[in-house]
Scaffold this active site. Structure first.
Site, PDB file in Angstrom:
ATOM      1  CB  SER A  85      -0.893   0.026   1.239  1.00 39.63           C
ATOM      2  OG  SER A  85      -1.873  -0.954   1.139  1.00 39.63           O
ATOM      3  NE  ARG A 174      -1.336  -7.195   7.755  1.00 39.17           N
ATOM      4  CZ  ARG A 174      -2.645  -7.262   8.044  1.00 39.17           C
ATOM      5  NH1 ARG A 174      -3.100  -8.216   8.830  1.00 39.17           N
ATOM      6  NH2 ARG A 174      -3.493  -6.391   7.536  1.00 39.17           N
ATOM      7  CG  HIS A 446      -2.854  -8.847   4.917  1.00 37.54           C
ATOM      8  ND1 HIS A 446      -1.668  -9.293   4.373  1.00 37.54           N
ATOM      9  CD2 HIS A 446      -2.967  -7.548   4.527  1.00 37.54           C
ATOM     10  CE1 HIS A 446      -1.090  -8.331   3.693  1.00 37.54           C
ATOM     11  NE2 HIS A 446      -1.847  -7.263   3.757  1.00 37.54           N
ATOM     12  CG  HIS A 484      -0.977  -4.326  -2.881  1.00 39.14           C
ATOM     13  ND1 HIS A 484      -1.683  -5.334  -2.244  1.00 39.14           N
ATOM     14  CD2 HIS A 484      -1.066  -3.255  -2.059  1.00 39.14           C
ATOM     15  CE1 HIS A 484      -2.127  -4.891  -1.086  1.00 39.14           C
ATOM     16  NE2 HIS A 484      -1.799  -3.636  -0.963  1.00 39.14           N
TER      17      HIS A 484
HETATM   18  O1  LIG Z   1       0.972  -3.431   7.020  1.00 43.41           O
HETATM   19  C1  LIG Z   1       0.278  -4.333   6.561  1.00 43.41           C
HETATM   20  O2  LIG Z   1      -0.915  -4.526   6.845  1.00 43.41           O
HETATM   21  C2  LIG Z   1       0.930  -5.248   5.584  1.00 43.41           C
HETATM   22  O3  LIG Z   1       2.248  -5.534   5.986  1.00 43.41           O
HETATM   23  C3  LIG Z   1       1.016  -4.564   4.237  1.00 43.41           C
HETATM   24  O4  LIG Z   1      -0.262  -4.277   3.835  1.00 43.41           O
HETATM   25  P1  LIG Z   1      -0.574  -2.913   3.041  1.00 43.41           P
HETATM   26  O5  LIG Z   1       0.672  -2.568   2.279  1.00 43.41           O
HETATM   27  O6  LIG Z   1      -1.718  -3.333   2.146  1.00 43.41           O
HETATM   28  O7  LIG Z   1      -0.946  -1.885   4.057  1.00 43.41           O
HETATM   29 MN   LIG Z   2      -2.786  -2.229   0.123  1.00 45.37          MN
HETATM   30 MN   LIG Z   3      -1.868  -5.444   2.745  1.00 45.47          MN
END
Ligand SMILES: O=C(O)[C@H](O)COP(=O)(O)O
Ligand SMILES: [Mn+2]
Ligand SMILES: [Mn+2]
Length: 568
Positions: A85, A174, A446, A484
């Site tokens: 993200s 995760r 996740h 993503h």
């Molecule tokens: O921080 C998180 O939740 C994951 O490690 C990455 O998820 P995101 O990039 O979608 O926030």
């Molecule tokens: Mn994301």
């Molecule tokens: Mn994520």
């Protein structure tokens, strides 16, 4: 409040053929919505009921396409790196591909330049006289941190006079396979033993816990998570105490009930490592040095505030040691937090948001729930924690606290959709942007829970349909995309054949992480001239190309420093 006057420096030329809209442009980010290569039972998007997104894909082939959302296309070190993200929303909002944190830290470590910069010079006296504490996510995920960088920090510091080192590890499960916390702890124990041997230093693991339960909260969704980390890392207090870190994660993972599932690495309870004297081996004391070894900001900003600020009221710190504190990077460039950092952060300037707010003076409404509000605001605007001016409205819907999101896969999608429709109807954002992020495909993805992720994707598709209907009703334009992949692949697969991998008992091995898959981008709306369609000469376009495309859809030409627009 009077609207800000246009700043000539940020003005954009009108688009030659797309008129400025008199209604809003809706921009929807479906977090974690990738285009899967396997349309089988483990593709939650394929299995979900998604008539809206299906019709967009079939309906207007010249207005639907795929974009790269991983690796070097979004500024990551290699094309083996999954998207995420932070880099995704950075790219979407900036319209540029910038070297991201992971890559900048790699370069600074490989060249040893890191040790000549101000950040280390600030830490060094305390690292040499006291204990150097390293706090961060223990895995190879490459999203928030990466194991090899932790090792280089440990060995580099030991070579530069740090004699007592303590590591405070958040377990992952995760961004990497759940259950690997045990291997990472074993690997770190082995590497610390080698370091003790080779450099004659006193190096040990001092505390830890699961990243979703301890320390790594974001966007102030639940400060209790940070408090649990503070107690374990700083005070040496936790409900569970062990002499052996590997035993700690093995025991904490043990199923609560006979025959039950092991606890997820993401959610392990906090623990402290104690010596034979039953005393914590590494609480943080006055005179110590502390560095957070995550390069990504969102999940370490709160802990940084707890270390950095005298004035702090988010939880009872009980003790606030006088330490020399630094981040691997500076996590908020405007708040200058932390003041000291080992590697200068990505320099993301002249983003779409700044032109729209300061030069075009069009309004923007950005909304999501707590878990992703910073994605459509902070990351979208190039890691800036404040709106550019009063033309930007950031609206957070409070997320459910402290539940694995597969227990409520709809999350706050209903509220976000209703707020989006209200903003579209309100007239307040005519000529500007209504930007929404739906976290569900990612946050539920996740958890590794396939059925819940199918429910999540079905719910989000329904919200998109309602929002596009609202755009039709008001006569606006819309762009729907993602940052993503995640939900489109919920099982670990044989790298060569793509065959789902299974446990000994035949159960599929869940995939909780993001993917390397491309994401869709689709445009439309009654306000869009019929002639507008995607160009066909950008086969390798990525998320960054969405930035200039949004400026075009708002009736402006993109500035020359941005990557090319997706529009013909
Ligand atoms: O921080 C998180 O939740 C994951 O490690 C990455 O998820 P995101 O990039 O979608 O926030
Ligand atoms: Mn994301
Ligand atoms: Mn994520």
């Amino acid at each position: 409040m009077t609207a800000p006057a246009p700043d000539d420096k940020w003005k954009l030329k009108p688009h030659p053929s797309i008129p400025k809209p008199d209604k809003p442009l809706l921009v929807v980010v479906l977090d974690g919505w990738g285009e899967g290569t396997h349309n089988d039972d483990f593709n939650a998007i394929h299995k979900a009921d998604t008539p809206c997104m299906d019709s967009l894909k079939e309906g207007a082939p010249q207005r639907w396409r795929l974009l790269k959302a991983h690796g070097t296309a979004v500024g990551l070190p290699t094309d083996d790196d999954m998207g995420n993200s932070e880099v995704g929303h950075n790219a979407l909002g900036a319209g540029q591909v910038v070297d991201q944190g992971a890559r900048l830290c790699d370069k600074a470590l490989e060249s040893h330049r890191l040790w000549d910069l101000d950040g280390w010079k600030y830490l060094a006296p305390a690292a040499q006289a006291g204990t150097l504490h390293l706090i961060g996510l223990l895995s190879d995920g490459g999203v928030h941190s990466r194991y090899d960088q932790l090792l280089l920090l440990l060995t580099g510091a030991a070579e530069r006079g740090a004699e007592r080192l303590r590591v405070h590890c958040l377990t992952d499960g995760r961004d990497v396979e759940d259950g690997t916390s045990v291997q990472y702890m074993q690997r770190l124990q082995k590497d610390l033993a080698t370091l003790r041997e080779a450099a004659g230093v006193d190096a040990a693991i001092a505390s830890g816990g699961g990243r979703m339960r301890v320390t790594m909260d974001r966007y102030e969704s639940d400060w209790k998570i940070v408090e649990r980390g503070w107690d374990a890392h700083v005070l040496g207090e936790a409900p569970s105490r062990f002499t052996d870190p590997v035993e700690a994660v093995e025991k904490l993972r043990e199923p609560k009930a006979l025959g039950g599932k092991p606890a997820s690495d993401q959610w392990l309870e906090p623990f402290v490592i104690v010596g034979k004297d039953d005393k914590p081996v590494g609480p943080i004391e006055d005179g110590d040095a502390v560095v957070i070894f995550n390069f990504r900001a969102d999940r370490v900003l709160e802990l940084s505030r707890a270390f950095e600020y005298e004035k702090f009221d988010k939880f009872e710190r009980k003790r606030h040691p006088k330490v020399r504190f630094a981040g691997l990077m500076q996590y908020d460039g405007e708040e200058k937090l932390p003041k000291h950092f080992l590697v200068p952060p990505p320099d993301i300037e002249r983003t779409t948001g700044e032109y729209l707010a300061r030069g075009c003076c069009v309004p923007t409404y950005a909304c999501s729930e707590s878990q992703k509000i910073g994605h459509v605001s902070f990351f979208w605007n190039g890691n800036r924690g404040q709106p550019f001016n009063s033309l930007e409205t950031w609206h957070e819907v409070p997320s459910d606290k402290n539940i694995p999101f597969n227990e409520k896969p709809e999350m706050k999608s209903r509220e976000i959709a209703d707020l989006g429709k209200e903003a579209l109807r309100s007239g307040k954002f005519d000529g500007g942007q209504v930007r929404l992020n739906f976290p569900n495909p990612d946050m539920v993805g996740h958890t590794g829970d396939l059925e819940a992720t199918i429910v999540a994707c079905t719910a989000v598709d329904k919200c998109v349909k309602e929002l596009l209907d609202e755009v039709e009703a008001v006569g606006g334009r819309w762009l729907v995309t993602a940052d993503h992949g995640n939900a489109e692949d919920m099982v670990q697969r044989d790298k060569k054949t793509g065959t789902p991998l299974r446990e000994a008992d035949g159960r599929p091995r869940p995939l909780t992480a993001h993917t390397l898959n491309p994401v869709p981008v689709v445009i439309g709306g009654p306000g869009l001239p019929d002639s507008v369609r995607f160009r066909e000469d950008l086969p390798n376009a990525g998320l960054a190309n969405v930035g200039p495309t949004i400026l075009n859809l708002l009736g402006y030409e993109a500035p020359p420093h941005m990557v090319p627009t997706l529009l013909a």
